[in-house]
Design a protein around this motif. Sequence first.
Motif, short mmCIF file in Angstrom:
data_model
loop_
_atom_site.label_atom_id
_atom_site.label_comp_id
_atom_site.label_asym_id
_atom_site.label_seq_id
_atom_site.Cartn_x
_atom_site.Cartn_y
_atom_site.Cartn_z
N SER A 30 36.16 -110.78 57.92
CA SER A 30 36.99 -109.96 59.11
C SER A 30 36.17 -108.08 59.03
CB SER A 30 37.94 -109.46 58.22
OG SER A 30 38.79 -110.62 57.88
N VAL A 31 35.77 -108.37 60.24
CA VAL A 31 35.06 -106.95 60.52
C VAL A 31 35.80 -106.01 61.25
CG1 VAL A 31 33.48 -105.92 61.81
CG2 VAL A 31 32.83 -108.60 61.08
N LEU A 32 37.04 -105.93 61.08
CA LEU A 32 37.75 -105.01 61.47
C LEU A 32 39.39 -106.09 62.10
CD1 LEU A 32 37.75 -101.94 64.34
CD2 LEU A 32 39.48 -103.84 64.45
N ALA A 34 43.34 -105.42 63.14
CA ALA A 34 44.25 -104.57 63.37
C ALA A 34 45.63 -105.17 63.49
CB ALA A 34 44.22 -103.15 65.10
N LEU A 49 44.50 -99.19 62.50
CA LEU A 49 43.56 -100.47 62.49
C LEU A 49 42.81 -99.91 60.58
CD1 LEU A 49 40.58 -99.76 65.67
CD2 LEU A 49 40.57 -99.30 63.19
N ASP A 51 38.95 -100.49 59.86
CA ASP A 51 37.67 -100.96 59.50
C ASP A 51 37.26 -101.53 58.45
OD1 ASP A 51 36.42 -97.56 59.82
OD2 ASP A 51 36.60 -98.77 58.49
N GLY A 52 35.44 -102.28 58.82
CA GLY A 52 34.59 -102.86 58.15
C GLY A 52 34.55 -101.56 56.86
N THR A 53 34.59 -100.25 57.11
CA THR A 53 33.86 -99.98 55.55
C THR A 53 35.79 -98.89 55.05
OG1 THR A 53 34.63 -97.62 56.97
CG2 THR A 53 32.27 -98.71 57.45
N THR A 56 40.45 -96.40 57.97
CA THR A 56 41.94 -95.96 58.69
C THR A 56 42.15 -95.54 60.21
OG1 THR A 56 43.46 -95.40 57.19
CG2 THR A 56 42.65 -97.53 56.57
N LYS A 57 43.36 -95.80 61.03
CA LYS A 57 43.51 -95.63 61.75
C LYS A 57 45.25 -95.69 62.01
CE LYS A 57 43.03 -93.84 66.97
NZ LYS A 57 41.94 -94.52 67.56
N ARG A 70 43.45 -104.46 52.65
CA ARG A 70 42.67 -105.24 53.54
C ARG A 70 43.40 -106.77 52.25
NH1 ARG A 70 37.97 -107.06 54.32
NH2 ARG A 70 37.01 -105.11 55.53
N THR A 103 37.02 -112.74 68.63
CA THR A 103 38.68 -112.10 68.15
C THR A 103 40.17 -112.73 67.90
OG1 THR A 103 37.75 -110.35 69.86
CG2 THR A 103 39.91 -109.93 69.44
#
Length: 115
Positions: A30-32, A34, A49, A51-53, A56-57, A70, A103
Amino acid sequence: QVQLVESGGGLVQPGGSLRLSCQASTTISSVLMAWYRQAPGKPLDLVALLDGTGGTKYADSVKGRFVIARGDSKIPVYLQMNNLKPEDTAVYFCNVITLSSGTLWGQGTQVTVSS
């Protein structure tokens, strides 16, 4: 073809909690990740959301109540939902962007918050 299946939805009273899981039919990278939701008669909205780093949002309406986390290569993402409100009632969808399978979307799980 890789498939995602959400689980953990259901009926809960206001103030309650649910934990949604998103399981893949095979190992994925998984890269991203949500979670989205869609209430009756309303558009699809982003809930959270990751992300890979690890960034979060969150939608303003869920900040402080929901946590996206994750998982692993088979269950890539969770959504912990606390202090649920009737306005959280919706079908929740997981969305994963992968390295090799593009996706992916799940079929959705119903969350109903009602007394």
